[in-house]
Write an enzyme that holds these catalytic residues in place. Sequence first.
Site, PDB file in Angstrom:
ATOM      1  N   GLU A 163     -10.635   3.456 -12.376  1.00  0.00           N
ATOM      2  CA  GLU A 163     -11.477   3.881 -11.253  1.00  0.00           C
ATOM      3  C   GLU A 163     -12.226   5.176 -11.527  1.00  0.00           C
ATOM      4  O   GLU A 163     -13.376   5.342 -11.105  1.00  0.00           O
ATOM      5  CB  GLU A 163     -10.618   4.028  -9.989  1.00  0.00           C
ATOM      6  CG  GLU A 163     -10.187   2.724  -9.360  1.00  0.00           C
ATOM      7  CD  GLU A 163      -8.980   2.083 -10.022  1.00  0.00           C
ATOM      8  OE1 GLU A 163      -8.596   0.973  -9.614  1.00  0.00           O
ATOM      9  OE2 GLU A 163      -8.415   2.708 -10.965  1.00  0.00           O
ATOM     10  N   GLN A 168     -10.814  -2.176  -5.387  1.00  0.00           N
ATOM     11  CA  GLN A 168     -10.136  -3.423  -5.043  1.00  0.00           C
ATOM     12  C   GLN A 168      -9.372  -3.262  -3.735  1.00  0.00           C
ATOM     13  O   GLN A 168      -9.374  -4.144  -2.883  1.00  0.00           O
ATOM     14  CB  GLN A 168      -9.202  -3.825  -6.181  1.00  0.00           C
ATOM     15  CG  GLN A 168      -8.820  -5.290  -6.155  1.00  0.00           C
ATOM     16  CD  GLN A 168      -8.195  -5.712  -7.461  1.00  0.00           C
ATOM     17  OE1 GLN A 168      -7.058  -5.332  -7.751  1.00  0.00           O
ATOM     18  NE2 GLN A 168      -8.925  -6.489  -8.253  1.00  0.00           N
ATOM     19  N   PHE A 169      -8.736  -2.115  -3.574  1.00  0.00           N
ATOM     20  CA  PHE A 169      -8.131  -1.688  -2.312  1.00  0.00           C
ATOM     21  C   PHE A 169      -8.421  -0.202  -2.168  1.00  0.00           C
ATOM     22  O   PHE A 169      -8.448   0.532  -3.162  1.00  0.00           O
ATOM     23  CB  PHE A 169      -6.614  -1.929  -2.306  1.00  0.00           C
ATOM     24  CG  PHE A 169      -6.233  -3.377  -2.301  1.00  0.00           C
ATOM     25  CD1 PHE A 169      -6.010  -4.057  -1.114  1.00  0.00           C
ATOM     26  CD2 PHE A 169      -6.101  -4.060  -3.493  1.00  0.00           C
ATOM     27  CE1 PHE A 169      -5.665  -5.398  -1.110  1.00  0.00           C
ATOM     28  CE2 PHE A 169      -5.756  -5.405  -3.503  1.00  0.00           C
ATOM     29  CZ  PHE A 169      -5.540  -6.079  -2.314  1.00  0.00           C
ATOM     30  N   ALA A 170      -8.613   0.258  -0.934  1.00  0.00           N
ATOM     31  CA  ALA A 170      -8.931   1.671  -0.710  1.00  0.00           C
ATOM     32  C   ALA A 170      -7.850   2.578  -1.283  1.00  0.00           C
ATOM     33  O   ALA A 170      -8.133   3.696  -1.714  1.00  0.00           O
ATOM     34  CB  ALA A 170      -9.106   1.945   0.783  1.00  0.00           C
ATOM     35  N   ASP A 171      -6.601   2.109  -1.301  1.00  0.00           N
ATOM     36  CA  ASP A 171      -5.491   2.894  -1.845  1.00  0.00           C
ATOM     37  C   ASP A 171      -5.759   3.319  -3.288  1.00  0.00           C
ATOM     38  O   ASP A 171      -5.338   4.390  -3.721  1.00  0.00           O
ATOM     39  CB  ASP A 171      -4.202   2.065  -1.817  1.00  0.00           C
ATOM     40  CG  ASP A 171      -3.973   1.387  -0.484  1.00  0.00           C
ATOM     41  OD1 ASP A 171      -3.011   1.732   0.198  1.00  0.00           O
ATOM     42  OD2 ASP A 171      -4.775   0.497  -0.124  1.00  0.00           O
ATOM     43  N   PHE A 172      -6.442   2.456  -4.047  1.00  0.00           N
ATOM     44  CA  PHE A 172      -6.619   2.701  -5.480  1.00  0.00           C
ATOM     45  C   PHE A 172      -7.657   3.784  -5.779  1.00  0.00           C
ATOM     46  O   PHE A 172      -7.828   4.188  -6.924  1.00  0.00           O
ATOM     47  CB  PHE A 172      -7.020   1.412  -6.195  1.00  0.00           C
ATOM     48  CG  PHE A 172      -5.998   0.306  -6.098  1.00  0.00           C
ATOM     49  CD1 PHE A 172      -4.715   0.548  -5.634  1.00  0.00           C
ATOM     50  CD2 PHE A 172      -6.326  -0.984  -6.465  1.00  0.00           C
ATOM     51  CE1 PHE A 172      -3.771  -0.474  -5.544  1.00  0.00           C
ATOM     52  CE2 PHE A 172      -5.389  -2.013  -6.375  1.00  0.00           C
ATOM     53  CZ  PHE A 172      -4.103  -1.753  -5.913  1.00  0.00           C
ATOM     54  N   HIS A 214      -1.215  -1.021  -0.501  1.00  0.00           N
ATOM     55  CA  HIS A 214      -2.409  -1.834  -0.257  1.00  0.00           C
ATOM     56  C   HIS A 214      -2.835  -1.788   1.208  1.00  0.00           C
ATOM     57  O   HIS A 214      -3.580  -2.654   1.661  1.00  0.00           O
ATOM     58  CB  HIS A 214      -2.164  -3.290  -0.652  1.00  0.00           C
ATOM     59  CG  HIS A 214      -1.890  -3.512  -2.110  1.00  0.00           C
ATOM     60  ND1 HIS A 214      -0.676  -3.218  -2.672  1.00  0.00           N
ATOM     61  CD2 HIS A 214      -2.667  -3.987  -3.107  1.00  0.00           C
ATOM     62  CE1 HIS A 214      -0.705  -3.511  -3.968  1.00  0.00           C
ATOM     63  NE2 HIS A 214      -1.909  -3.972  -4.261  1.00  0.00           N
TER      64      HIS A 214
END
Length: 639
Positions: A378, A400-404, A445
């Site tokens: 990222e 892919q997910f905001a967490d990442f 996630h």
Amino acid sequence: MLLPRMIEEKMLVLLRQGKISKWFSGIGQEAIAVGVASALEKDEYILPMHRNLGVFTTREVPLHRLFSQWQGKAGGFTGGRDRSFHFGTQEYRIVGMISHLGPQMGVADGIALAHKIRKEQKITAVFTGEGGTSEGDFHEALNVAAVWDLPVLFCVENNGYGLSTPVEEQFKCKNLADKGAGYGMEAHIIDGNNILDIYNKVSELTESMRKDPRPVLLEFKTFRRRGHEEASGTKYVPAELMEYWEARDPIAHYSEFLTREGILSGEKDKLLRQQMTAAIQENLKKAFDEAPVTFDEERELGNVYGKFEYRETVPGPSMKNIRLVDAVSQGLEQAMERFDDLVVMGQDIAEYGGVFKVTEGFAEKFGRERVRNTPICESAIVSAAMGLSINRMKAVVEMQFADFVSTGFNPLVNYLAKVHYRWGQHADVVVRMPCGAGVGAGPFHSQTNEAWFTKTPGLKVVYPAFPYDAKGLLATAIEDPNPVLFFEHKALYRSIYQEVPEDYYTLPLGKASVLREGNDITVISYGAGIHWALEALEEHQEIGVDLIDLRTLQPLDTETIFTSVRKTGKVIILQEDTLFGGVASDISAMIVENCFEHLDAPVQRVGSLETPVPFAGALEEGFLPRQRFKAALHRLLVY
């Protein structure tokens, strides 16, 4: 090489006199910056570091502007907002580094990618020290460049020490160039103190790379003969090592060569030095005579974001009932059609269409040059998006997910957010953030992490709750030359339908939507919280509520908020995020500061439990604030 050496020697005098605040010396390393810059074409980008003054002088950047920069004067490249070499200039195709070092390598990838997409035979050169090769960004940037065959020249100045840490405490391999093999990348070791070796080898490589785009790793063996910065000193360097490198001074060696060849005489050398001394003194005087910067609050605030004049695009009458995920996909697809320079990047977004299928069919329609699968990196991809913007393109990055986004946090908050304020460069980047709980995805996630970014000046944050808003706001976010975090709630993707125009249209950022009107209570929310509020209000039609959907969190529509609160006198702010430090806290403080005399009850904040997001259904339901909101609504009504 002589000009940057003489400028440095003068700067060291000025530093001792207290006329500049700091200096990062490159004495002994001039051959690398000068050799690389001389081998590149004038319109090819170079991304230097602290000790690469020779890049700036070789590109003939006006000396008085450099001197003004180092003194924090308005005539510098950052107007006193940053120091040293922390700046860029499009005029000279130079992009300076930030103190975090690593992101600039990913930025170089993005600049090179833009050249490659436009089929321009150009290369990009980026510098780092041997210390910077230990950062994850180094690995990510080299890996991306190798996978995408990007024409980037990665120049590593191995000067033996990262500040005071010797190389044997930094990496285990014998040579940094050995790392190239791990990326399937061509790599070379060059004597960093031999200007002819540098110029000839780099010229040969760049000519080849323009015809056959690919990355190349260069390790320059050299030595920094001053401290990391002057306050550091060099006591940690053994005396014999210093003597060894002093005997290999690049300027002394080249002078001897030129003298032997009959090109340089003592008289000519003396004349050159006199001319340079005069030029340095003249330009220093210009910088010293320039008035110090003055503080102007309006000007400072006005330079945080790049100028963007919103222009409303009104759609035709054709409407279709679609889901939120369809609206996002449709908005992105129509933006791709509208802007030929828009590139979409993310993990599994090409043939697979992304984990939520937002980009399904895009690769076939727009081609793999513009719809790009990325490695799992990222930080490098956010940095590459910045590079695309520097090289006159637009970028949308899908997390892919905001967490990442946490692994891409540094370039977002330290590079993209600050770049316009620092040197007037826009960051035409949208980062799409699938977020939120309610789908049993667990702690990694399910976060809704908008508060990480709303407090960072320079970023815009958008968080729609409905398909109509999502499509129009995404279009505007892509048109806006400033960096935008665009939050999309996963639980709403396929559960919320709405009539949405089939044509391209825009909606303004910073304008809230009033969904219901009433005189009893103001309810402020966004994202999934809006739907929880609507559900509660359907059960209690007797309560007269002004329901405000913020839609964008930065910029924030304070006018709509204050107008409603002054009318109702009671307010609840509902967010899905955990309560402490969230958006609701700031809105509450603003209301108290601006509407205190109109309040008939304490401002109520409702948010999720102060825990990570749990996985099991019962735990997740207890974590989320849906039921707590209903209780708070009744408490406030009877207060």
